[in-house]
Design a protein around this motif. Structure first.
Motif, PDB file in Angstrom:
ATOM      1  N   GLY A 155      21.495   3.567   9.682  1.00  0.00           N
ATOM      2  CA  GLY A 155      21.289   2.214  10.220  1.00  0.00           C
ATOM      3  C   GLY A 155      21.499   1.130   9.195  1.00  0.00           C
TER       4      GLY A 155
ATOM      5  N   LEU B 109      34.260   6.664  12.489  1.00  0.00           N
ATOM      6  CA  LEU B 109      33.496   6.845  11.253  1.00  0.00           C
ATOM      7  C   LEU B 109      34.262   7.711  10.254  1.00  0.00           C
ATOM      8  CD1 LEU B 109      29.885   7.307  12.654  1.00  0.00           C
ATOM      9  CD2 LEU B 109      30.721   5.392  11.258  1.00  0.00           C
TER      10      LEU B 109
ATOM     11  N   PRO C 134      30.549   5.505   4.886  1.00  0.00           N
ATOM     12  CA  PRO C 134      30.246   4.802   6.136  1.00  0.00           C
ATOM     13  C   PRO C 134      29.522   5.683   7.158  1.00  0.00           C
ATOM     14  CG  PRO C 134      32.546   4.477   5.511  1.00  0.00           C
ATOM     15  CD  PRO C 134      31.980   5.500   4.586  1.00  0.00           C
ATOM     16  N   ILE C 135      29.742   6.983   7.097  1.00  0.00           N
ATOM     17  CA  ILE C 135      29.063   7.876   8.045  1.00  0.00           C
ATOM     18  C   ILE C 135      27.560   7.868   7.766  1.00  0.00           C
ATOM     19  CG2 ILE C 135      28.878  10.256   8.886  1.00  0.00           C
ATOM     20  CD1 ILE C 135      31.873  10.593   7.999  1.00  0.00           C
TER      21      ILE C 135
ATOM     22  N   SER D 167      25.403   0.636   1.006  1.00  0.00           N
ATOM     23  CA  SER D 167      25.164   2.046   0.673  1.00  0.00           C
ATOM     24  C   SER D 167      24.523   2.131  -0.683  1.00  0.00           C
ATOM     25  CB  SER D 167      26.479   2.841   0.714  1.00  0.00           C
ATOM     26  OG  SER D 167      27.423   2.302  -0.167  1.00  0.00           O
TER      27      SER D 167
ATOM     28  N   ASP E 297      25.931   5.591   6.112  1.00  0.00           N
ATOM     29  CA  ASP E 297      25.444   4.239   6.387  1.00  0.00           C
ATOM     30  C   ASP E 297      25.150   4.062   7.877  1.00  0.00           C
ATOM     31  OD1 ASP E 297      25.718   3.670   3.718  1.00  0.00           O
ATOM     32  OD2 ASP E 297      27.601   2.555   3.961  1.00  0.00           O
ATOM     33  N   ASP E 298      26.056   4.530   8.708  1.00  0.00           N
ATOM     34  CA  ASP E 298      25.859   4.397  10.163  1.00  0.00           C
ATOM     35  C   ASP E 298      24.647   5.207  10.625  1.00  0.00           C
ATOM     36  OD1 ASP E 298      27.211   3.511  12.853  1.00  0.00           O
ATOM     37  OD2 ASP E 298      26.608   5.610  13.111  1.00  0.00           O
TER      38      ASP E 298
ATOM     39  N   GLN F 112      24.459  -0.012   7.856  1.00  0.00           N
ATOM     40  CA  GLN F 112      25.882  -0.249   7.775  1.00  0.00           C
ATOM     41  C   GLN F 112      26.184  -1.403   6.838  1.00  0.00           C
ATOM     42  OE1 GLN F 112      26.063  -0.946  11.892  1.00  0.00           O
ATOM     43  NE2 GLN F 112      26.631   1.142  12.406  1.00  0.00           N
TER      44      GLN F 112
ATOM     45  N   VAL G  40      33.379   7.176  18.479  1.00  0.00           N
ATOM     46  CA  VAL G  40      32.534   6.672  17.392  1.00  0.00           C
ATOM     47  C   VAL G  40      32.686   7.551  16.156  1.00  0.00           C
ATOM     48  CG1 VAL G  40      30.140   6.324  16.639  1.00  0.00           C
ATOM     49  CG2 VAL G  40      30.871   5.509  18.893  1.00  0.00           C
TER      50      VAL G  40
END
Length: 134
Positions: free
Chosen positions: A127, A107, A120-121, A132, A123-124, A129, A103
């Motif tokens: 939660g 990322l 994206p990190i 941003s 965002d992940d 995703q 995972v």
């Protein structure tokens, strides 16, 4: 021997030895002045605990292994089963770590790592995703 000597010879910190005494894993004698006295049998228990803990056994597993260690009528199958259960637990943890690594690797691969705020990190982790900056 006193607790400091037992610490040196077992490789365990004094604080850990005191904790093991508190939870009943070791039972040093007490001198008239109240100081702990560790005979060779207790030093052997401390060395046993140090090695078992270094191999990842929990306190409760160590308690069970110690009781088997002291039981001359033990079945080696009992010791083997505890150890096999530990191996299964380690295998589960290894798989969890591999999954986490995948995972995180994905990322990192999706992140441009530049001066832009889009990440994206983040965002992940948040939660959110796919969106941003909000």
């Amino acid at each position: 021997m006193n607790i400091g000597q037992a610490s040196e010879r077992s490789g365990l910190p004094v604080k850990t030895i005191r904790y093991y005494e508190e939870i009943g894993l070791v039972r040093p004698a007490r001198n008239e002045n109240g100081y702990r006295e560790f005979p060779d049998s207790e030093l052997q228990r401390l060395k046993f605990l140090q090695r078992a803990r270094s191999l990842g056994f929990s306190i409760e597993e160590c308690r069970e292994l110690l009781s088997l260690y002291e039981d001359r009528n033990r079945a080696s199958a009992d010791v083997k089963e505890i150890t096999k259960a530990k191996i299964r637990e380690i295998d589960r943890k290894i798989e969890e770590l591999r999954s986490l690594k995948k995972v995180l690797t994905d990322l990192v691969g999706a992140c441009h790592g530049d001066d832009r705020p889009d990440c994206p990190i983040i965002d992940d982790l948040s939660g959110s995703q796919g969106r941003s900056g909000t």
